[in-house]
Design an enzyme around this catalytic site. Structure first.
Site, PDB file in Angstrom:
ATOM      1  N   ARG A   1      -7.586  -4.679 -10.134  1.00  0.00           N
ATOM      2  CA  ARG A   1      -6.727  -5.479  -9.260  1.00  0.00           C
ATOM      3  C   ARG A   1      -6.049  -4.510  -8.293  1.00  0.00           C
ATOM      4  NH1 ARG A   1      -2.890  -2.560 -10.064  1.00  0.00           N
ATOM      5  NH2 ARG A   1      -1.661  -3.997  -8.823  1.00  0.00           N
ATOM      6  N   GLY A   2      -5.286  -5.100  -7.332  1.00  0.00           N
ATOM      7  CA  GLY A   2      -4.731  -4.287  -6.256  1.00  0.00           C
ATOM      8  C   GLY A   2      -5.682  -4.353  -5.072  1.00  0.00           C
ATOM      9  N   ALA A   3      -5.116  -4.587  -3.873  1.00  0.00           N
ATOM     10  CA  ALA A   3      -5.959  -4.896  -2.708  1.00  0.00           C
ATOM     11  C   ALA A   3      -7.041  -3.844  -2.417  1.00  0.00           C
ATOM     12  CB  ALA A   3      -5.063  -5.126  -1.486  1.00  0.00           C
TER      13      ALA A   3
ATOM     14  N   ARG B   1     -11.073 -13.482  -5.262  1.00  0.00           N
ATOM     15  CA  ARG B   1      -9.622 -13.552  -5.042  1.00  0.00           C
ATOM     16  C   ARG B   1      -9.388 -13.719  -3.536  1.00  0.00           C
ATOM     17  NH1 ARG B   1      -5.752  -9.561  -8.120  1.00  0.00           N
ATOM     18  NH2 ARG B   1      -4.352 -11.352  -7.890  1.00  0.00           N
TER      19      ARG B   1
ATOM     20  N   ASN C   1       2.347  -9.962  -0.124  1.00  0.00           N
ATOM     21  CA  ASN C   1       2.308  -9.021  -1.247  1.00  0.00           C
ATOM     22  C   ASN C   1       2.721  -9.804  -2.496  1.00  0.00           C
ATOM     23  OD1 ASN C   1       1.901  -6.313  -2.284  1.00  0.00           O
ATOM     24  ND2 ASN C   1       4.110  -6.220  -2.600  1.00  0.00           N
ATOM     25  N   LYS C   2       2.731  -9.122  -3.620  1.00  0.00           N
ATOM     26  CA  LYS C   2       3.005  -9.768  -4.912  1.00  0.00           C
ATOM     27  C   LYS C   2       4.238 -10.668  -4.864  1.00  0.00           C
ATOM     28  CE  LYS C   2       1.023  -9.649  -7.777  1.00  0.00           C
ATOM     29  NZ  LYS C   2       0.031 -10.741  -7.907  1.00  0.00           N
TER      30      LYS C   2
ATOM     31  N   ASP D   1      -1.089  -6.968   0.558  1.00  0.00           N
ATOM     32  CA  ASP D   1      -2.421  -7.560   0.360  1.00  0.00           C
ATOM     33  C   ASP D   1      -3.041  -8.029   1.670  1.00  0.00           C
ATOM     34  OD1 ASP D   1      -1.020  -7.866  -2.401  1.00  0.00           O
ATOM     35  OD2 ASP D   1      -3.184  -8.010  -2.732  1.00  0.00           O
TER      36      ASP D   1
HETATM   37  O1  MRU Z   1      -2.330  -9.451  -8.279  1.00  0.00           O
HETATM   38  P1  MRU Z   1      -2.468  -7.985  -8.015  1.00  0.00           P
HETATM   39  O2  MRU Z   1      -2.048  -7.124  -9.160  1.00  0.00           O
HETATM   40  O3  MRU Z   1      -3.836  -7.629  -7.486  1.00  0.00           O
HETATM   41  O4  MRU Z   1      -1.438  -7.725  -6.821  1.00  0.00           O
HETATM   42  C1  MRU Z   1      -1.309  -6.428  -6.312  1.00  0.00           C
HETATM   43  C2  MRU Z   1      -0.288  -6.310  -5.252  1.00  0.00           C
HETATM   44  O5  MRU Z   1       0.341  -7.266  -4.854  1.00  0.00           O
HETATM   45  C3  MRU Z   1      -0.158  -4.964  -4.622  1.00  0.00           C
HETATM   46  O6  MRU Z   1       1.156  -4.724  -4.231  1.00  0.00           O
HETATM   47  C4  MRU Z   1      -1.076  -4.895  -3.396  1.00  0.00           C
HETATM   48  O7  MRU Z   1      -2.358  -5.316  -3.708  1.00  0.00           O
HETATM   49  C5  MRU Z   1      -1.137  -3.521  -2.840  1.00  0.00           C
HETATM   50  S1  MRU Z   1      -2.001  -2.410  -3.888  1.00  0.00           S
HETATM   51  C6  MRU Z   1      -2.088  -0.901  -3.139  1.00  0.00           C
END
Ligand code: MRU
Length: 354
Positions: A47-49, A90, A247-248, A237
Site C-alpha cells: 500500500r502507499g501511492a 484501488r 491523502n489518508k 495520493d
Molecule cells: O491506504 P494507504 O495505506 O495506501 O494510504 C496511504 C497514504 O495515504 C499515504 O499517505 C500516501 O499514499 C502517500 S505514500 C508515500
C-alpha cells in the site's frame, strides 16, 4: 535493524513484504500473475501511492510474461486487460493508473511480438522501480528547506519506505533531516481505522533511530495548542491542478487544525502523484473500504452490532491550506496551479523551486 525492501523482482515473480502483518511478523507474498498482483494491492499487502504504482508496473511485466508465446496483437490485448484489472484495484492514488499507463504505452511503442514485449516490460518496470527510490531521495533533499534543526513534526498515515519502493516521501523528508544531523521529534498519528501510523510509521522511525511519539488522531489539536508541534508533513495520493490534495482520511482535519494554530502544513510527493487533468480535488475518486476496518480490531468486533458504518479511506485537503508541496524538483509554493505546471514541464535537473 534496517527496513526490509517493500517489494522486489526475483527474476520470475514479484515478492511483496506483507504489510498487513507488520510490525509483528516479517513475511512475504509472491505474485506470479497480474491478477495476484491486483489482489495484493486491493488487500493492502502492498500500500502507499508510489508502492502500488511500482507493484502495478511489475504486475504489467507479469502480464507480458504470460503473453510471451503470443503474436503482437493478442499480446497487446492481454496487456490491456491486465492494465484494466490493475488500475481498478484501488481508485484514489493516481500513481497506480500512471504506472500502468506508462507500461502500456511502452508496450505500444515497442516493435515486436510477445517475447519482445515481455523483455521490454520487465526492463521498464525495473526502470520505474529504481527511479522511485532516487525520486524519494531527491524529495528528502528538497525537504531540508522546511525541516530545520529542532523541528517537531507531526505526520499522518505512512508515507515512508514501506509506502514506496524505498526511502519514503514524507518520512523520507524526516529521514533526510535526521541523516543531515538535525535534531527532530516526530509525532505519529496512529491513523484510524487501519493503523498505518501505529503499525508502520512508528516501526520505521524506531528502526531509523528517529525520536518519535505515537498519539491518537484526536490528540493532534491538544499538542498543537500546547506548542509541541511546529510543522506537519504528510504524503499524498493524488494532487489536482490547483494543489487540492487527497491523502489518508484525517489529513484534511489536520490541515484545518494546523491553520487554526498558525502551523505550516506540507505535502511531500513525487510528480507521479500530480494529476493536472483534474482542475480541483472535487473530482478525485475516494475509495470506500470494508466496514470491518472500523467495527473490528485484530479480528474482534468492538462496535455495537447494527450500527451503520462509513469508511472513506481518503479525504481532500484544499490547496489553500497547504504551505508547500515538496517534490523531487523542489518545494512548490502557492499559487499551486502555475507551480505545478512548471514542475511537470521541468527536467529534474533544471527546476529549483524552494
Ligand atoms: O491506504 P494507504 O495505506 O495506501 O494510504 C496511504 C497514504 O495515504 C499515504 O499517505 C500516501 O499514499 C502517500 S505514500 C508515500
Amino acid at each position: 535493524m534496517t527496513i526490509p525492501e517493500t517489494l522486489r523482482w526475483d527474476g520470475d515473480s514479484l515478492v511483496l513484504l506483507d504489510q498487513t502483518r507488520l510490525p509483528g511478523e516479517l513475511c512475504w507474498v509472491t505474485c506470479t500473475t497480474p491478477a495476484e498482483t491486483a489482489e495484493a494491492i486491493r488487500a493492502m499487502v502492498v500500500r502507499g501511492a508510489p508502492a502500488i504504482g511500482v507493484a502495478a508496473a511489475w504486475g504489467m511485466a507479469l502480464a507480458a510474461r504470460e503473453a510471451r508465446a503470443l503474436a503482437r496483437e493478442p499480446a497487446l490485448a492481454h496487456l490491456a486487460a491486465a492494465a484494466q484489472a490493475l488500475t481498478a484495484a484501488r481508485p484514489t492514488a493516481v500513481n497506480l493508473a500512471w504506472a500502468v499507463a506508462r507500461l502500456l504505452a511502452h508496450a505500444s511503442g515497442t516493435a515486436g511480438d510477445g517475447a519482445v514485449l515481455a523483455e521490454a516490460l520487465v526492463h521498464e518496470a525495473r526502470q520505474l522501480h529504481d527511479t522511485d527510490v532516487a525520486t524519494n531521495r531527491a524529495i528528502g533533499q528538497a525537504g531540508l528547506a522546511v525541516v530545520p534543526d529542532g523541528s517537531r513534526v507531526l505526520t499522518h498515515c505512512n508515507a515512508g519506505a514501506l509506502a514506496t519502493a524505498g526511502y519514503g516521501t514524507a518520512v523520507g523528508v524526516l529521514r533526510a533531516a535526521h541523516e543531515a544531523g538535525r535534531r527532530l521529534h516526530v509525532w505519529v498519528d496512529e491513523t484510524r481505522p487501519y493503523w498505518q501510523g501505529a503499525r508502520l510509521t512508528a516501526w520505521e522511525l524506531v528502526q531509523l533511530g528517529i525520536p518519535a511519539t505515537l498519539i491518537t488522531d484526536g490528540m493532534a489539536a491538544h499538542f498543537m495548542a500546547r506548542g509541541a508541534i511546529d510543522r506537519v508533513v504528510v504524503g499524498a495520493d493524488r494532487i489536482a491542478a490547483n494543489g487540492d490534495t487527497a491523502n489518508k482520511i484525517g489529513t484534511y482535519g489536520l490541515a484545518v487544525l494546523a491553520a487554526a494554530h498558525g502551523i505550516p502544513f506540507y505535502v511531500a510527493a513525487p510528480r507521479s502523484t500530480l494529476d493536472p487533468v483534474l482542475p480541483t480535488g472535487a473530482d478525485i475518486p475516494i475509495e470506500e473500504r470494508p466496514e470491518e476496518e472500523l467495527t473490528h480490531v485484530g479480528g474482534r468486533r468492538l462496535a455495537a452490532e447494527g450500527v451503520g458504518v462509513a469508511n472513506p479511506s481518503f479525504d481532500v485537503t484544499p490547496g489553500r491550506l497547504i504551505a508547500g508541496i515538496i517534490t523531487e524538483v523542489g518545494v512548490l509554493r502557492p499559487p499551486f496551479a502555475p507551480a505545478l505546471q512548471a514542475a511537470l514541464s521541468a527536467s529534474s535537473a533544471s527546476y529549483t523551486a524552494t
